[in-house]
Design a protein around this motif. Structure first.
Motif, PDB file in Angstrom:
ATOM      1  N   ARG A  29      -1.137  13.631   7.025  1.00 18.54           N
ATOM      2  CA  ARG A  29      -1.356  12.257   7.489  1.00 18.54           C
ATOM      3  C   ARG A  29      -2.296  12.233   8.699  1.00 18.54           C
ATOM      4  O   ARG A  29      -3.102  11.305   8.840  1.00 18.54           O
ATOM      5  N   GLY A  80       4.816   4.767   2.452  1.00 17.37           N
ATOM      6  CA  GLY A  80       5.035   6.187   2.301  1.00 17.37           C
ATOM      7  C   GLY A  80       6.195   6.483   1.362  1.00 17.37           C
ATOM      8  O   GLY A  80       6.670   5.628   0.608  1.00 17.37           O
ATOM      9  N   GLN A 103       6.656   5.951   7.544  1.00 17.97           N
ATOM     10  CA  GLN A 103       5.357   5.494   8.040  1.00 17.97           C
ATOM     11  C   GLN A 103       5.001   6.268   9.312  1.00 17.97           C
ATOM     12  O   GLN A 103       5.857   6.461  10.175  1.00 17.97           O
ATOM     13  N   GLU A 104       3.750   6.684   9.406  1.00 15.89           N
ATOM     14  CA  GLU A 104       3.312   7.473  10.550  1.00 15.89           C
ATOM     15  C   GLU A 104       2.278   6.705  11.378  1.00 15.89           C
ATOM     16  O   GLU A 104       1.400   6.033  10.837  1.00 15.89           O
ATOM     17  N   HIS A 117      -1.334   3.985   9.101  1.00 13.67           N
ATOM     18  CA  HIS A 117      -1.602   3.808   7.680  1.00 13.67           C
ATOM     19  C   HIS A 117      -0.589   2.826   7.114  1.00 13.67           C
ATOM     20  O   HIS A 117       0.612   3.067   7.164  1.00 13.67           O
ATOM     21  N   HIS A 158      -5.695  12.587   7.259  1.00 12.02           N
ATOM     22  CA  HIS A 158      -6.092  11.342   6.603  1.00 12.02           C
ATOM     23  C   HIS A 158      -6.560  10.320   7.639  1.00 12.02           C
ATOM     24  O   HIS A 158      -7.574   9.630   7.452  1.00 12.02           O
ATOM     25  N   TYR A 200      -5.392   0.482   6.668  1.00 12.16           N
ATOM     26  CA  TYR A 200      -5.171   0.882   8.049  1.00 12.16           C
ATOM     27  C   TYR A 200      -5.198  -0.343   8.959  1.00 12.16           C
ATOM     28  O   TYR A 200      -5.822  -1.356   8.654  1.00 12.16           O
TER      29      TYR A 200
END
Length: 383
Positions: A287, A271, A223-224, A267, A290, A252
Motif C-alpha cells: 500500500r 480494502g 483502510q490505510e 486510498h 501504491h 485517492y
C-alpha cells in the motif's frame, strides 16, 4: 439498584455523540456506552482529520446533510471555544475530462446556493502548479469546506454532553434479546442497563452486536492512511497553498499538512475484510508503494518524500455506501445508525438530528436509509 434512562446510545463515535446531543436537547436522560472509549484507535471515528465537503455528485441528500452539518459543527465549536477543530482549507474535487458525477455536483451545488468555483484545465494548473493535471482535467473548488479534527471533535462533543447531564460508561454490551419491546441490555460484566429507547451506533461492531439484522450487511474493510513530509521550506503542500483534495478517478483523497502532521493521502477503494477488535494495524509495503506511485503521477514533487506516519483504520459501509438509520425490525424501541465510514464523519450532526426526529416525533423515514434496502453484496455507489 438498576438505573433507568430515557435513552441509551451504544457507541460514542460521531453518530453516537451527536445523537446523544440531540436527545439531550430534547430533554432526555441519556447514557452513552462505548467499548473502547470515544474515537479510540479502533473506532471508525478515530484518526486526526476527516474531510467535510458538499459535492456529492447526484446524491443531493448528502449535499444537504453536509450543508446542515457544517453549520452545526461550526456553531458547536464556537460555543465551546473549539474553533480550531475545523480548518477551512477549501476542498478541491479533481475531475477527469468526462466526469458525469462532478458535472452533477456543479448543478447540485448551484441549486443549494453553495459557494463554489469551476476551474478549467488552464485555471487549475495555474492556481495549483504542484498538482500534475492530465489533459482535459478540471476541478470544483469549495472555499468554505475543509477538514475536521476528528478524534478531538468527537471527544469535545462527548465532554459537552457530560456537562449537559449525560452519563458515560466504558463497557461492551451484548446483543439485545427479547420480543417487541427491549427493557434492558447487559454489559460484559453482567450489569443491566434499562431504558425507554436504545440506539446502536457502534460502527464496525454493528454486524456482531446486531447479527440478526446486520451480519453480512455491514462491511468492515481495512483502510490505510499515510503522511508524507515535504522538503524543508516547501510550503506548497500546506494550507492555504493547497486545499483538501479528492481524486475519485484514482480512488485517492488527501489533506494538506495540518499542524505539522505531514501531507495526508488515503486510498479510498475498499480494502480487505477487517476485524476491529483483533486485526493488527501495521501499514503494508504494497500500500505504501501504491501511494508513492500515485504521488509520482499527481504530486510529483512528493514522489520520494519520506513517510512520516501511517494509520490503519477501517471503513464500515453498507453495500452501496448509503447510511442505515432505521428502527430494529424486532423491537419498537431499538434504533440503528451506521454504515458511515468513508464519507460519514462529516454528517454526524445531521444523522443525529434525523434519528432523534424519527424517534421522538415520528418524522418520516428516508427510504435510502432503511434497513430493507441493505443488501449482502458490495456495490459501492456513494463517494
Amino acid at each position: 439498584m438498576t438505573k433507568t434512562y430515557d435513552a441509551v446510545v451504544v457507541g460514542a463515535g460521531v453518530f453516537g455523540v451527536w445523537t446523544a446531543r440531540h436527545l439531550l436537547r430534547a430533554g432526555q436522560r441519556v447514557l452513552l456506552v462505548d467499548k473502547y472509549g470515544p474515537a479510540s484507535a479502533r473506532a471508525s471515528s478515530g484518526g486526526e482529520t476527516r474531510v467535510i465537503r458538499m459535492a456529492y455528485g447526484p446524491d443531493e441528500i448528502y449535499t444537504r446533510m453536509s450543508q446542515q452539518s457544517l453549520l452545526d459543527w461550526k456553531e458547536f465549536f464556537a460555543r465551546t471555544d473549539n474553533t480550531g477543530l475545523f480548518r477551512k482549507t477549501g476542498v478541491l474535487w479533481l475531475a477527469a475530462a468526462e466526469d458525469g458525477s462532478a458535472a452533477k455536483s456543479v448543478e447540485v451545488l448551484a441549486r443549494n446556493s453553495i459557494q463554489h468555483e469551476v476551474l478549467d484545465h488552464v485555471a487549475l494548473a495555474r492556481r495549483y502548479p504542484q498538482i500534475a493535471i492530465p489533459p482535459g482535467g478540471w476541478a470544483i473548488f469549495e472555499p468554505d469546506s475543509g477538514a475536521l479534527l476528528a478524534r478531538r471533535a468527537v471527544q469535545a462533543v462527548l465532554e459537552d454532553n457530560l456537562r449537559a447531564g449525560a452519563e458515560y460508561c466504558l463497557a461492551a454490551v451484548s446483543a439485545p434479546v427479547g420480543d417487541k419491546h427491549l427493557a434492558e441490555i447487559r454489559t460484559d460484566t453482567g450489569e443491566a442497563i434499562r431504558a425507554g429507547r436504545f440506539v446502536f451506533a457502534c460502527g464496525p461492531w454493528l454486524g456482531s452486536v446486531l447479527p440478526d439484522v446486520l451480519a453480512g450487511r455491514i462491511f468492515p474493510t481495512r483502510q490505510e492512511v499515510f503522511y508524507f513530509g515535504a522538503a524543508p521550506g516547501d510550503h506548497r503542500f500546506s494550507s492555504p497553498a493547497l486545499p483538501t483534495w479528492l481524486d475519485f478517478g484514482c480512488d485517492y483523497y488527501g489533506l494538506p499538512d495540518i499542524d505539522g502532521r505531514g501531507f495526508k493521502i488515503a486510498h479510498d477503494a475498499h480494502g480487505e475484510v477487517f476485524d476491529p477488535d483483533t486485526s493488527e494495524r501495521l501499514p503494508s509495503p504494497a500500500r505504501i508503494a501504491h501511494a508513492r506511485e500515485f504521488l509520482g503521477r499527481r504530486f510529483p514533487a512528493l514522489a520520494a518524500a519520506p513517510l512520516l506516519a501511517a494509520e490503519v483504520c477501517q471503513y464500515e459501509n453498507t453495500w452501496n455506501g448509503d447510511f442505515v438509520i432505521d428502527r430494529h425490525p424486532a423491537f419498537d424501541n431499538v434504533w440503528i445508525a451506521g454504515g458511515g465510514s468513508g464519507h460519514g464523519f462529516k454528517h454526524g450532526p445531521a444523522v443525529g438530528a434525523h434519528l432523534v426526529e424519527r424517534m421522538l416525533k415520528d418524522a418520516p423515514a428516508e427510504p435510502r436509509f432503511s434497513l430493507a434496502t441493505k443488501q449482502y453484496v458490495q456495490k459501492r455507489e456513494i463517494h
